[in-house]
Design a protein around this motif. Sequence first.
Motif, short mmCIF file in Angstrom:
data_model
loop_
_atom_site.label_atom_id
_atom_site.label_comp_id
_atom_site.label_asym_id
_atom_site.label_seq_id
_atom_site.Cartn_x
_atom_site.Cartn_y
_atom_site.Cartn_z
N PHE A 127 -93.40 -74.40 37.23
CA PHE A 127 -92.99 -73.62 38.27
C PHE A 127 -91.62 -72.99 37.67
O PHE A 127 -91.44 -71.77 38.66
CB PHE A 127 -93.45 -73.81 40.06
CG PHE A 127 -94.98 -74.52 39.67
CD1 PHE A 127 -96.21 -73.94 39.86
CD2 PHE A 127 -95.05 -76.06 39.69
CE1 PHE A 127 -97.04 -74.47 40.27
CE2 PHE A 127 -96.81 -76.73 40.13
CZ PHE A 127 -97.20 -75.72 40.57
N MET A 128 -91.53 -74.00 37.30
CA MET A 128 -90.16 -72.98 37.09
C MET A 128 -89.61 -71.89 36.55
O MET A 128 -90.71 -71.39 34.83
CB MET A 128 -89.19 -73.98 36.19
CG MET A 128 -89.14 -75.42 37.07
SD MET A 128 -88.26 -76.58 36.04
CE MET A 128 -88.04 -77.97 36.70
N GLN A 129 -89.38 -71.25 36.35
CA GLN A 129 -88.63 -70.47 35.35
C GLN A 129 -88.18 -70.70 34.06
O GLN A 129 -86.62 -70.72 34.21
CB GLN A 129 -87.79 -68.90 36.71
CG GLN A 129 -88.56 -68.31 37.29
CD GLN A 129 -87.88 -67.13 37.91
OE1 GLN A 129 -86.92 -66.33 37.71
NE2 GLN A 129 -88.34 -66.63 39.60
N SER A 130 -89.17 -70.05 33.13
CA SER A 130 -87.60 -70.26 31.69
C SER A 130 -86.60 -69.84 31.53
O SER A 130 -86.55 -70.65 31.00
CB SER A 130 -89.01 -69.61 30.38
OG SER A 130 -89.22 -68.23 30.37
N LYS A 131 -86.38 -69.16 32.20
CA LYS A 131 -84.75 -67.93 32.20
C LYS A 131 -83.98 -69.22 33.11
O LYS A 131 -82.71 -69.19 32.44
CB LYS A 131 -84.78 -66.40 32.48
CG LYS A 131 -84.70 -66.84 34.06
CD LYS A 131 -84.70 -65.18 34.26
CE LYS A 131 -84.95 -64.83 35.40
NZ LYS A 131 -85.21 -63.69 35.88
N LEU A 132 -84.49 -70.17 33.89
CA LEU A 132 -83.46 -70.53 34.48
C LEU A 132 -83.44 -71.81 34.91
O LEU A 132 -83.39 -73.21 35.16
CB LEU A 132 -84.12 -70.84 36.19
CG LEU A 132 -83.95 -69.53 36.67
CD1 LEU A 132 -84.41 -69.26 38.14
CD2 LEU A 132 -82.56 -68.54 36.52
N LEU A 133 -84.07 -72.51 33.37
CA LEU A 133 -84.42 -74.10 32.60
C LEU A 133 -83.14 -74.58 32.35
O LEU A 133 -82.11 -74.06 32.07
CB LEU A 133 -85.24 -74.32 31.84
CG LEU A 133 -86.70 -73.49 31.32
CD1 LEU A 133 -87.09 -73.98 30.06
CD2 LEU A 133 -87.17 -75.03 32.06
#
Length: 220
Positions: A127-133
Amino acid sequence: MITKLAANTFVSKNQFLNHIKTNCKTLNVDHLYGYMFHNYHSFKEQEVLYPELLKARDKKIINKAGISLYTNEEIEDILINYSDFDFIQIPFNLFDNASKRKELLEYAKSKNIEVHTRSVFLQGLFFMQSKLLPEKLKSLKPYLEKLDVIKGRYNLTIETLALQYVLQKEYIEHVLIGVETSEQLMNNINITLKKQKVPHDIIDSFDISEIELLNPSNWN
């Protein structure tokens, strides 16, 4: 209902059956569907309890004896050397997938050992946005971006993709999920009730080399 012997809890061989019965009283049931060793390490430390767990099954205190595992090496040892277990519980999901587990899980099925899986959403990673990992998980970004493409192409939510991928595997009997709200629970139940097309061949081809990141305990 399934429960397990807590990690770092040591019970004498003579008291183990009473310990399980106490669990039943605490849960207000007269018997359990299953009772598990918490993990491979705690099982090995108290292997003397293994025949006692099988005795609990013979006495109908529990229906099934199980163990929670993580690595393929652990799974293989249990399937070969402790095949009186009725079920194993393991991680299985879009990343920790058939490319890594299929052969062993089919072997378990051939020995009539049920496969119960956990970590279907990989601790919320999907569910995480890839840019906010977080920095430690950045190497998984390309795989998450591939999932975005897949769910868009097949018009699926990530919840549906993740759940249906695991539920449709014929060598998996049960899928364990965690929820925080009743709405999440009902949404997940609704997803399980309607089979939807999932590109198993594409997801099965994911062979993630960063194996250590498939275990959330390594994320800190």
